[in-house]
Design a protein around this motif. Structure first.
Motif, PDB file in Angstrom:
ATOM      1  N   MET A 115       6.648   2.327  -8.412  1.00 17.58           N
ATOM      2  CA  MET A 115       5.371   2.822  -7.896  1.00 17.58           C
ATOM      3  C   MET A 115       5.029   4.197  -8.472  1.00 17.58           C
TER       4      MET A 115
ATOM      5  N   ALA B  95       0.880  -1.182   0.000  1.00 17.22           N
ATOM      6  CA  ALA B  95       0.000   0.000   0.000  1.00 17.22           C
ATOM      7  C   ALA B  95       0.914   1.227   0.000  1.00 17.22           C
ATOM      8  N   GLY B  96       0.931   2.009   1.074  1.00 16.98           N
ATOM      9  CA  GLY B  96       1.788   3.197   1.111  1.00 16.98           C
ATOM     10  C   GLY B  96       3.266   2.850   1.203  1.00 16.98           C
ATOM     11  N   GLY B  97       3.561   1.646   1.652  1.00 12.27           N
ATOM     12  CA  GLY B  97       4.947   1.206   1.765  1.00 12.27           C
ATOM     13  C   GLY B  97       5.714   1.846   2.918  1.00 12.27           C
ATOM     14  N   GLN B  98       5.038   2.599   3.777  1.00  5.55           N
ATOM     15  CA  GLN B  98       5.754   3.353   4.811  1.00  5.55           C
ATOM     16  C   GLN B  98       6.203   2.482   5.981  1.00  5.55           C
TER      17      GLN B  98
ATOM     18  N   PRO C 298       4.547  16.499  -1.132  1.00  4.13           N
ATOM     19  CA  PRO C 298       5.869  16.043  -0.691  1.00  4.13           C
ATOM     20  C   PRO C 298       5.849  14.624  -0.124  1.00  4.13           C
ATOM     21  N   ILE C 299       6.801  13.824  -0.557  1.00  6.18           N
ATOM     22  CA  ILE C 299       6.931  12.452  -0.053  1.00  6.18           C
ATOM     23  C   ILE C 299       8.428  12.146   0.089  1.00  6.18           C
ATOM     24  N   LYS C 300       8.739  11.088   0.823  1.00  6.99           N
ATOM     25  CA  LYS C 300      10.129  10.703   1.020  1.00  6.99           C
ATOM     26  C   LYS C 300      10.516   9.655  -0.030  1.00  6.99           C
TER      27      LYS C 300
ATOM     28  N   SER D 273       7.738  19.639   9.525  1.00  5.60           N
ATOM     29  CA  SER D 273       8.071  18.823  10.697  1.00  5.60           C
ATOM     30  C   SER D 273       8.608  17.437  10.343  1.00  5.60           C
ATOM     31  N   GLY D 274       8.468  17.016   9.086  1.00  4.52           N
ATOM     32  CA  GLY D 274       9.068  15.742   8.683  1.00  4.52           C
ATOM     33  C   GLY D 274      10.455  15.914   8.078  1.00  4.52           C
TER      34      GLY D 274
ATOM     35  N   THR E 226      11.638   5.992   0.439  1.00  6.91           N
ATOM     36  CA  THR E 226      10.677   5.004   0.922  1.00  6.91           C
ATOM     37  C   THR E 226       9.551   4.836  -0.091  1.00  6.91           C
TER      38      THR E 226
ATOM     39  N   PRO F  84      -3.667  13.691  12.887  1.00  8.48           N
ATOM     40  CA  PRO F  84      -2.467  14.529  12.771  1.00  8.48           C
ATOM     41  C   PRO F  84      -1.276  14.023  13.598  1.00  8.48           C
TER      42      PRO F  84
ATOM     43  N   ASP G  25       4.723  11.838  10.283  1.00 12.97           N
ATOM     44  CA  ASP G  25       4.944  13.241   9.916  1.00 12.97           C
ATOM     45  C   ASP G  25       4.212  13.521   8.604  1.00 12.97           C
ATOM     46  N   PRO G  26       4.141  14.801   8.187  1.00  9.34           N
ATOM     47  CA  PRO G  26       3.299  15.116   7.017  1.00  9.34           C
ATOM     48  C   PRO G  26       3.691  14.345   5.750  1.00  9.34           C
ATOM     49  N   LEU G  27       4.963  14.068   5.544  1.00  6.64           N
ATOM     50  CA  LEU G  27       5.376  13.389   4.318  1.00  6.64           C
ATOM     51  C   LEU G  27       4.994  11.914   4.352  1.00  6.64           C
ATOM     52  N   VAL G  28       5.183  11.293   5.514  1.00  3.24           N
ATOM     53  CA  VAL G  28       4.774   9.891   5.677  1.00  3.24           C
ATOM     54  C   VAL G  28       3.248   9.792   5.570  1.00  3.24           C
ATOM     55  N   ARG G  29       2.550  10.814   6.090  1.00  8.95           N
ATOM     56  CA  ARG G  29       1.077  10.812   6.012  1.00  8.95           C
ATOM     57  C   ARG G  29       0.571  10.928   4.576  1.00  8.95           C
ATOM     58  N   ASN G  30       1.371  11.523   3.698  1.00  4.18           N
ATOM     59  CA  ASN G  30       0.957  11.624   2.298  1.00  4.18           C
ATOM     60  C   ASN G  30       1.005  10.280   1.577  1.00  4.18           C
ATOM     61  N   ARG G  31       1.692   9.292   2.135  1.00  2.90           N
ATOM     62  CA  ARG G  31       1.792   7.974   1.501  1.00  2.90           C
ATOM     63  C   ARG G  31       1.097   6.878   2.306  1.00  2.90           C
TER      64      ARG G  31
ATOM     65  N   ILE H  15       7.935  15.065  16.603  1.00  8.53           N
ATOM     66  CA  ILE H  15       6.980  14.739  15.537  1.00  8.53           C
ATOM     67  C   ILE H  15       7.530  13.611  14.690  1.00  8.53           C
TER      68      ILE H  15
ATOM     69  N   TRP I  11       4.649  23.075  11.098  1.00 10.09           N
ATOM     70  CA  TRP I  11       3.932  21.809  10.943  1.00 10.09           C
ATOM     71  C   TRP I  11       4.299  21.166   9.599  1.00 10.09           C
TER      72      TRP I  11
END
Ligand SMILES: Cc1cc2nc3c(=O)[nH]c(=O)nc-3n(C[C@H](O)[C@H](O)[C@H](O)COP(=O)(O)OP(=O)(O)OC[C@H]3O[C@@H](n4cnc5c(N)ncnc54)[C@H](O)[C@@H]3O)c2cc1C
Ligand code: FES
Ligand code: FES
Lengths: 295, 195
Positions: free
Chosen positions: B74, A32-35, B64-66, B138-139, B69, A96, A100-106, A187, B135
């Motif tokens: 994909m 899925a997100g792979g996180q 934005p994504i990392k 924060s990542g 990972t 929330p 973190d916001p980037l991990v939450r996007n995936r 965070i 916020w």
């Protein structure tokens, strides 16, 4: 770091994903997100021979209200839940706090639920709110109560060849509220202590339903039935909440580690449960129809 | 089942900074490695390699994504923006100009990611408060400046965008389609010279 070799399959439909899983369930994983999965593969904690990527299944990217529950599809990202107006209470409060916001996007809620990481935030929230998991396998769909779905450390009760397509979180018809209190060092950190609380009120102001779920201070996400039973049928008071919080702290099983001592963590469980119940009650009162009586 | 030493290559097509690339990739190639090694866009950095620091950030369909990972396979069909894509037609993106102006960097290792996260935030909200910027970033970790100047830089970029100066227009983005990897640096240099 790069993982061991694997065969990559891009699922074009849920049926295709399920068929691929059923072919060789021991060696195949949903991506899925792979996180969580990709870091594990990079560290060679996991080396599935085949991954079935479901990121093309846009029909699963939903968070919506239907028939008395909020349905979260397998491709809804944590960020979609943060942005959704359809979620309330403990779920809205937890979103929330996940990563973190980037991990939450995936990352996805469903992926997190399936993963059953004892430090994952969602499972305790879903235990508190009484969610169900919808699985699809070679024999069709079935609904699994979240308490039956989580069976251990990184262990769920999916049958071979099944994937999760949706999580359903009930929307109470009466006044209700909920909150997720999380202690983290920074965070993006997993919880040192996480407590999810949920309350529903009856017309006479007594507690009709209560949910308490714990993260990190238990071997895997756990529902604190003892404390919930103390609350149901009672008139909410500070004293009652204090008793339920003590019972919750007693039911927790934290360990002393770099983040803190066992005693200190147990005390945080107590404080967070008391605070959580108080703010769940405030929300419930605020959610009452203005014409109705207040307790 | 799968051979233990080889994976079957998968064809992957993605648009990076407006340029379409098709590649045959081992499925275990991470997006960050494909961008750096495969496409030669070394502005995307690798730090922790464990999803913690955020220096590998790219925008995937605007978010934005990392990239350490995510497998490159994909990103098939996706639009990726790296720091190299911020500058348009020789003109700095407001966020780049503001990082320079407000001293938003020291060593610059975290900077490409900070600017991309900032640009994505400003796309949604061009007047973010301190808390909103903090916020959003924060990542992402910075080991040098502390976050004060980074926050100020992103806010300054928002102010510039609100004032309508130095903004990146949508048609500037379209021009990128014409570019190839080989002529992009040259084109930018020529434009700078022309200014
Ligand atoms: C830096 C960092 C910080 C984090 N912090 C937190 C945090 O604070 N709180 C928190 O809760 N989590 C945290 N996480 C984990 C994160 O939330 C993951 O996104 C989540 O646990 C997994 O979701 P995913 O979609 O990425 O699943 P994946 O990584 O793709 O999959 C995880 C597992 O679930 C299985 N799976 C996925 N989808 C399905 C499905 N539909 N059916 C059956 N099985 C499935 C996969 O096969 C795999 O075994 C963090 C992760 C990182 C990298
Ligand atoms: S290198 Fe990707 S998060 Fe650090
Ligand atoms: S400027 Fe050096 S890491 Fe941020």
């Amino acid at each position: 770091m790069f993982p061991a070799t694997y065969e990559y399959l891009r699922a074009g439909s849920i049926d295709e994903a399920v068929a691929a899983l059923a072919e060789d369930p021991d060696e195949t994983r949903i991506l899925a997100g792979g996180q969580s999965l990709i870091p594990m593969m990079k560290l060679r904690f996991a080396y599935p021979e085949r991954l079935v990527d479901i990121n093309g299944l846009h029909e699963l990217a939903y968070v919506r209200r239907e028939n008395g529950h909020v349905a979260v599809g397998a491709l809804a990202r944590h960020a979609d839940i943060v942005a959704s107006d359809d979620v309330t209470g403990a779920v809205a409060s937890a979103a929330p706090w996940v990563a973190d916001p980037l991990v939450r996007n995936r990352g996805t809620l469903v992926g997190s639920v399936a993963h059953c990481d004892p430090e994952g935030d969602w499972n305790s929230v879903l235990l508190a709110t009484g969610a169900t998991v919808v699985a699809q396998g070679p024999n069709g769909r079935r609904e699994i109560d979240i308490t039956d779905f989580i069976v251990g450390l990184f262990e769920n009760s999916l049958d071979e060849g099944e994937m999760v397509v949706e999580v359903r979180i009930p929307v109470p018809s009466g006044p209700s509220g909920g909150v997720y209190n999380k202690l983290e060092r920074k965070i993006g950190d997993y919880a040192t202590v996480g407590v999810a609380t949920h309350l529903e009120l009856a017309d006479d102001g007594t507690i009709a339903a209560a949910g308490i779920g714990l993260t990190s201070v238990v071997p895997y996400a756990t529902k604190v039935t003892e404390a919930e039973e103390m609350l149901v049928g009672q008139m909410p008071t500070e004293e009652l909440f204090a008793d339920a919080a003590s019972a919750t702290a007693a039911a927790s099983n934290p360990h002393t580690d770099v983040r803190g001592t066992e005693k200190w963590k147990r005390n945080i469980v107590d404080v967070y449960t008391r605070r959580g119940l108080a703010s769940a009650l405030d929300q419930a009162h605020a959610s009452e129809p203005t014409t109705g009586s207040t307790a | 089942m799968t051979d233990l030493t080889t994976s079957t290559a998968v064809t992957v097509t993605m648009t990076v900074n407006g340029v379409e690339h098709s590649s045959e990739l081992d499925p275990r190639t991470l997006l960050v490695d494909h961008i750096r090694t495969g496409l030669g866009l070394t502005g995307t950095h690798i730090g922790c390699d464990t999803t913690s620091c955020g220096v590998c950030t790219v925008l995937l369909d605007g978010k934005p994504i990392k990239a350490c990972t995510m497998f490159a396979v994909m990103a098939d069909g996706a639009e990726i923006m790296t720091v190299e894509g911020l500058k348009q037609n020789g003109e700095l993106h407001p966020v780049q100009a503001a990082f320079k102006e407000k001293h938003g960097l020291q060593c610059g290792y975290c900077t490409p990611a900070m600017m991309l996260v900032g640009a994505a935030l400003l796309e949604e909200n061009d007047d973010p408060g301190d808390d909103e910027v903090r916020w959003a970033i924060s990542g992402n970790l910075c080991r040098c400046t502390g976050y004060m100047n980074i926050v100020e830089s992103i806010q300054e970029a928002g102010a510039q965008m609100r004032a309508g100066s130095n903004g990146v227009e949508a048609d500037d983005m379209e021009l990128q389609d014409e570019q190839t990897d080989a002529d992009r640096p040259k084109e930018a240099t020529m434009q700078e010279v022309a200014e």
